[in-house]
Design a protein around this motif. Structure first.
Motif, PDB file in Angstrom:
ATOM      1  N   PRO A  76       0.816  -1.218   0.000  1.00  0.00           N
ATOM      2  CA  PRO A  76       0.000   0.000   0.000  1.00  0.00           C
ATOM      3  C   PRO A  76       0.852   1.271   0.000  1.00  0.00           C
ATOM      4  N   ASP A  77       1.971   1.237   0.720  1.00  0.00           N
ATOM      5  CA  ASP A  77       2.840   2.404   0.765  1.00  0.00           C
ATOM      6  C   ASP A  77       3.433   2.722  -0.606  1.00  0.00           C
ATOM      7  N   THR A  78       3.771   1.695  -1.362  1.00  0.00           N
ATOM      8  CA  THR A  78       4.300   1.912  -2.709  1.00  0.00           C
ATOM      9  C   THR A  78       3.256   2.575  -3.592  1.00  0.00           C
ATOM     10  N   LEU A  79       2.020   2.140  -3.478  1.00  0.00           N
ATOM     11  CA  LEU A  79       0.957   2.756  -4.280  1.00  0.00           C
ATOM     12  C   LEU A  79       0.756   4.221  -3.902  1.00  0.00           C
ATOM     13  N   LEU A  80       0.833   4.519  -2.617  1.00  0.00           N
ATOM     14  CA  LEU A  80       0.711   5.917  -2.200  1.00  0.00           C
ATOM     15  C   LEU A  80       1.895   6.745  -2.699  1.00  0.00           C
ATOM     16  N   ARG A  81       3.091   6.148  -2.743  1.00  0.00           N
ATOM     17  CA  ARG A  81       4.243   6.844  -3.323  1.00  0.00           C
ATOM     18  C   ARG A  81       4.041   7.098  -4.810  1.00  0.00           C
ATOM     19  N   CYS A  82       3.397   6.164  -5.507  1.00  0.00           N
ATOM     20  CA  CYS A  82       3.086   6.363  -6.938  1.00  0.00           C
ATOM     21  C   CYS A  82       2.187   7.579  -7.121  1.00  0.00           C
ATOM     22  N   ILE A  83       1.220   7.742  -6.243  1.00  0.00           N
ATOM     23  CA  ILE A  83       0.314   8.893  -6.332  1.00  0.00           C
ATOM     24  C   ILE A  83       1.087  10.187  -6.097  1.00  0.00           C
ATOM     25  N   ARG A  84       1.935  10.192  -5.065  1.00  0.00           N
ATOM     26  CA  ARG A  84       2.703  11.408  -4.763  1.00  0.00           C
ATOM     27  C   ARG A  84       3.713  11.754  -5.850  1.00  0.00           C
ATOM     28  N   ALA A  85       4.264  10.740  -6.522  1.00  0.00           N
ATOM     29  CA  ALA A  85       5.276  10.982  -7.548  1.00  0.00           C
ATOM     30  C   ALA A  85       4.676  11.322  -8.913  1.00  0.00           C
ATOM     31  N   ALA A  86       3.375  11.112  -9.072  1.00  0.00           N
ATOM     32  CA  ALA A  86       2.739  11.381 -10.366  1.00  0.00           C
ATOM     33  C   ALA A  86       2.761  12.882 -10.656  1.00  0.00           C
ATOM     34  N   PRO A  87       2.918  13.236 -11.920  1.00  0.00           N
ATOM     35  CA  PRO A  87       2.919  14.666 -12.261  1.00  0.00           C
ATOM     36  C   PRO A  87       1.563  15.298 -11.999  1.00  0.00           C
ATOM     37  N   GLU A  88       1.596  16.566 -11.672  1.00  0.00           N
ATOM     38  CA  GLU A  88       0.349  17.303 -11.443  1.00  0.00           C
ATOM     39  C   GLU A  88      -0.449  17.361 -12.748  1.00  0.00           C
ATOM     40  N   PRO A  89      -1.771  17.182 -12.663  1.00  0.00           N
ATOM     41  CA  PRO A  89      -2.561  17.303 -13.889  1.00  0.00           C
ATOM     42  C   PRO A  89      -2.527  18.736 -14.404  1.00  0.00           C
ATOM     43  N   GLN A  90      -2.577  18.866 -15.709  1.00  0.00           N
ATOM     44  CA  GLN A  90      -2.514  20.194 -16.312  1.00  0.00           C
ATOM     45  C   GLN A  90      -3.925  20.779 -16.369  1.00  0.00           C
ATOM     46  N   PHE A  91      -4.079  21.943 -15.775  1.00  0.00           N
ATOM     47  CA  PHE A  91      -5.369  22.622 -15.774  1.00  0.00           C
ATOM     48  C   PHE A  91      -5.323  23.780 -16.753  1.00  0.00           C
ATOM     49  N   PHE A  92      -6.413  23.954 -17.480  1.00  0.00           N
ATOM     50  CA  PHE A  92      -6.514  25.050 -18.427  1.00  0.00           C
ATOM     51  C   PHE A  92      -7.512  26.072 -17.885  1.00  0.00           C
ATOM     52  N   PRO A  93      -7.236  27.360 -18.055  1.00  0.00           N
ATOM     53  CA  PRO A  93      -8.198  28.365 -17.584  1.00  0.00           C
ATOM     54  C   PRO A  93      -9.486  28.279 -18.413  1.00  0.00           C
ATOM     55  N   PRO A  94     -10.615  28.546 -17.771  1.00  0.00           N
ATOM     56  CA  PRO A  94     -11.879  28.471 -18.523  1.00  0.00           C
ATOM     57  C   PRO A  94     -11.932  29.547 -19.608  1.00  0.00           C
ATOM     58  N   ARG A  95     -12.529  29.190 -20.747  1.00  0.00           N
ATOM     59  CA  ARG A  95     -12.671  30.147 -21.846  1.00  0.00           C
ATOM     60  C   ARG A  95     -13.956  30.959 -21.701  1.00  0.00           C
ATOM     61  N   VAL A  96     -14.984  30.329 -21.116  1.00  0.00           N
ATOM     62  CA  VAL A  96     -16.255  31.010 -20.921  1.00  0.00           C
ATOM     63  C   VAL A  96     -16.671  30.806 -19.474  1.00  0.00           C
ATOM     64  N   LEU A  97     -17.125  31.879 -18.853  1.00  0.00           N
ATOM     65  CA  LEU A  97     -17.539  31.808 -17.458  1.00  0.00           C
ATOM     66  C   LEU A  97     -18.943  32.344 -17.359  1.00  0.00           C
ATOM     67  N   GLY A  98     -19.831  31.557 -16.802  1.00  0.00           N
ATOM     68  CA  GLY A  98     -21.226  31.989 -16.648  1.00  0.00           C
ATOM     69  C   GLY A  98     -21.538  32.279 -15.203  1.00  0.00           C
ATOM     70  N   VAL A  99     -22.380  33.262 -14.967  1.00  0.00           N
ATOM     71  CA  VAL A  99     -22.767  33.646 -13.621  1.00  0.00           C
ATOM     72  C   VAL A  99     -24.278  33.551 -13.520  1.00  0.00           C
TER      73      VAL A  99
END
Length: 158
Positions: free
Chosen positions: A133-156
Motif C-alpha cells: 500500500p505504501d508503494t501505491l501511495l508513493r506512486c500517487i505522490r510521484a505522479a505529475p500534477e494534472p494540467q489545468f486550463f483556464p476556462p474560456r467562458v464563465l457563466g454567472v
C-alpha cells in the motif's frame, strides 16, 4: 517464434527465458551499437563491460514477469567530461536506477489513483503485481500534477 512487440518493450531483444513455478524471467539485451553519455551527450562505441539489471514488468497469466536486462557500460570519449564510464540508458523501458519498467509503474499508478493504498495493493496482488500500500501511495505522490486550463467562458447565475 514471433513475439508481439507489446510483450517486450521496444528496443530490447530476447536472448533467453527462465520459467520457474512462481515467475517468468525473460533475458533481454539492447541491440544498439553505441550509447550517449548522460552528462555531455557525446556518443561512444568504446565498450567497458556489461552487467545485469532485473526489472519487474507486467504480469502474464497472473504470474510475475521479470526482465533481466544485459546493460552495457561505455567509456566517455569526451576528455573534458567528468564521467569516465557510464551505463547505457533504457529509454522508454525504465528510468535510471528503477527496479520496475515504465509500463508496470504506469499500471500501478492507475490502480493507486482508482483504489488507493490498501484496496489497490489487494487488487494488484491478485493481478500478479506484488506491491505494498505504501508503494501505491508513493506512486500517487510521484505522479505529475494534472494540467489545468483556464476556462474560456464563465457563466454567472443569479
Amino acid at each position: 517464434m514471433v513475439i508481439p512487440t507489446s510483450v517486450i518493450p521496444e528496443g530490447l531483444f530476447i536472448t533467453g527465458l527462465d520459467r520457474t513455478e512462481n515467475s517468468l524471467t525473460i533475458q533481454v539485451r539492447t541491440f544498439g551499437t553505441h550509447a550517449r553519455c548522460p552528462l555531455c551527450h557525446q556518443s561512444s562505441t568504446r565498450l567497458q563491460g556489461r552487467y545485469h539489471r532485473t526489472l519487474a514488468d507486467l504480469p502474464w497469466a497472473d504470474q510475475p514477469v521479470y526482465l533481466q536486462v544485459t546493460v552495457r557500460k561505455f567509456y566517455c570519449t569526451n576528455p573534458s567530461c567528468s564521467r569516465k564510464v557510464f551505463a547505457e540508458r533504457l529509454d522508454g523501458v525504465a528510468e535510471a536506477h528503477a527496479r520496475r519498467t515504465l509500463r508496470q509503474r504506469e499500471a500501478l499508478e492507475r490502480i493507486a489513483f482508482a483504489l488507493g493504498g490498501e484496496a489497490g495493493a489487494r487488487l494488484a496482488s491478485r493481478l500478479g503485481l506484488a506491491t505494498s500500500p505504501d508503494t501505491l501511495l508513493r506512486c500517487i505522490r510521484a505522479a505529475p500534477e494534472p494540467q489545468f486550463f483556464p476556462p474560456r467562458v464563465l457563466g454567472v447565475d443569479n
